[in-house]
Motif scaffolding. Structure first.
Motif, mmCIF file in Angstrom:
data_model
loop_
_atom_site.group_PDB
_atom_site.id
_atom_site.type_symbol
_atom_site.label_atom_id
_atom_site.label_comp_id
_atom_site.label_asym_id
_atom_site.label_seq_id
_atom_site.Cartn_x
_atom_site.Cartn_y
_atom_site.Cartn_z
ATOM 1 N N ALA A 7 8.558 4.307 1.715
ATOM 2 C CA ALA A 7 8.787 5.532 0.946
ATOM 3 C C ALA A 7 7.485 6.226 0.580
ATOM 4 C CB ALA A 7 9.584 5.206 -0.309
ATOM 5 N N LEU A 8 6.441 5.438 0.372
ATOM 6 C CA LEU A 8 5.204 5.997 -0.183
ATOM 7 C C LEU A 8 3.996 5.939 0.748
ATOM 8 C CD1 LEU A 8 5.182 4.704 -3.852
ATOM 9 C CD2 LEU A 8 5.201 7.072 -3.110
ATOM 10 N N GLY A 9 3.928 4.963 1.559
ATOM 11 C CA GLY A 9 2.699 4.686 2.284
ATOM 12 C C GLY A 9 2.021 3.489 1.663
ATOM 13 N N ARG A 10 1.243 2.771 2.461
ATOM 14 C CA ARG A 10 0.681 1.497 2.029
ATOM 15 C C ARG A 10 -0.239 1.631 0.815
ATOM 16 N NH1 ARG A 10 0.879 -3.253 4.187
ATOM 17 N NH2 ARG A 10 1.807 -2.408 6.087
ATOM 18 N N THR A 11 -1.117 2.624 0.802
ATOM 19 C CA THR A 11 -2.080 2.743 -0.292
ATOM 20 C C THR A 11 -1.385 3.073 -1.617
ATOM 21 O OG1 THR A 11 -3.787 3.502 1.234
ATOM 22 C CG2 THR A 11 -4.152 3.931 -1.094
#
Length: 273
Positions: A7-11
């Motif tokens: 949903a957000l991206g890894r970072t």
């Protein structure tokens, strides 16, 4: 973790999970930078993106609140409202006051949706995750009678102490639900209140109206009788309303220079419920 990363991206997911795991639901840019290990500029861009995507709420410049990671009706209660209030106003002097202080001191039973913060810093009201935050202007010399209490296991907030809470509510009953609401709280805490301290606070607060309202309530409930004479020496000849948040009316009580616009029988009955 995979769902959040997708949903957000890894970072971004790493940041939110790391902060939440360390009970950092409210955090600064510096806190975020330590997790993602990027430049200040890059961290600000990341945080701004998360605000736009409604994963974060910017409380004040440089300070953020994580929107609950779990969905559901209870999500808005993921962070203590009084802790949020503290972070909205610090480093300015403040204390949680009025109706909110009654709540913290367990003097009321009705839930409230507004957090009252007294402070010499002028600020507009705010609404965050279901709660309204109202800032009551108080000149710096009026910021006293304060204690720190644990709002959650890891964080304290400043709140008016028991006696100062009574004084503030008598000064502006509208901000505590009216004299009847304060009266119930006063009766509930009648064995814990320091009446000599309360009388000293009245003198320091320098309000004739507060002295009159307090004296009336103490006499009505037959508590704190040792300070009644001292309070009577503080009153002035002019009459004031017992509860200025209610329409004018009722009998004039010469002993306390009050116009009693709230039925004393009703005030006696409410402490029985």
């Amino acid at each position: 973790m995979k769902r959040l990363t997708k949903a957000l991206g890894r970072t971004s997911s790493k940041l939110l999970l790391a902060l939440s795991a360390n009970d950092k639901n409210i955090f600064t840019i510096s806190d975020a930078q330590k997790v993602v290990k990027t430049s200040s500029a890059a961290t600000r861009i990341l945080l701004s993106d998360l605000v736009n995507k409604k994963w974060l709420i910017r409380l004040v410049p440089g300070k953020y609140l994580i929107v609950p990671l779990s969905a559901g009706e209870k999500a808005e209660y993921s962070e203590n409202w009084y802790v949020i209030a503290k972070h909205l106003i610090e480093p300015n002097p403040y204390y949680i006051s009025h109706y909110s202080a009654l709540d913290i001191h367990k003097m009321i039973t009705q839930p409230i949706m507004t957090v009252y913060i007294s402070t010499p810093k002028r600020r507009k009201k705010a609404k965050i995750l279901g709660a309204n935050y109202r800032f009551i202007y108080a000149k710096l010399p009026k910021v006293w009678g304060i204690e720190e209490v644990w709002a959650k296991p890891t964080e304290k907030v400043k709140v008016s102490d028991l006696e100062r809470t009574v004084i503030d509510c008598l000064d502006n009953p509208k901000l505590c639900g009216g004299i009847s609401e304060l009266a119930k709280g006063l009766w509930t805490k009648r064995k814990e209140i320091g009446y000599e301290r309360l009388a000293k606070y009245v003198e320091r607060f320098s309000s004739k109206a507060v002295a009159k309202r307090l004296g009336f309530l103490l006499e009505l409930y037959e508590i704190g009788e040792d300070v009644l004479a001292k309070l009577k020496r503080s009153i002035s000849p002019s009459f004031v309303l017992l509860d200025p948040s209610l329409p004018a009316g009722g009998k004039y009580l010469s002993s306390w220079k009050l116009r009693v616009n709230l039925d004393p029988k009703e005030l006696r009955e409410i402490i029985k419920t």
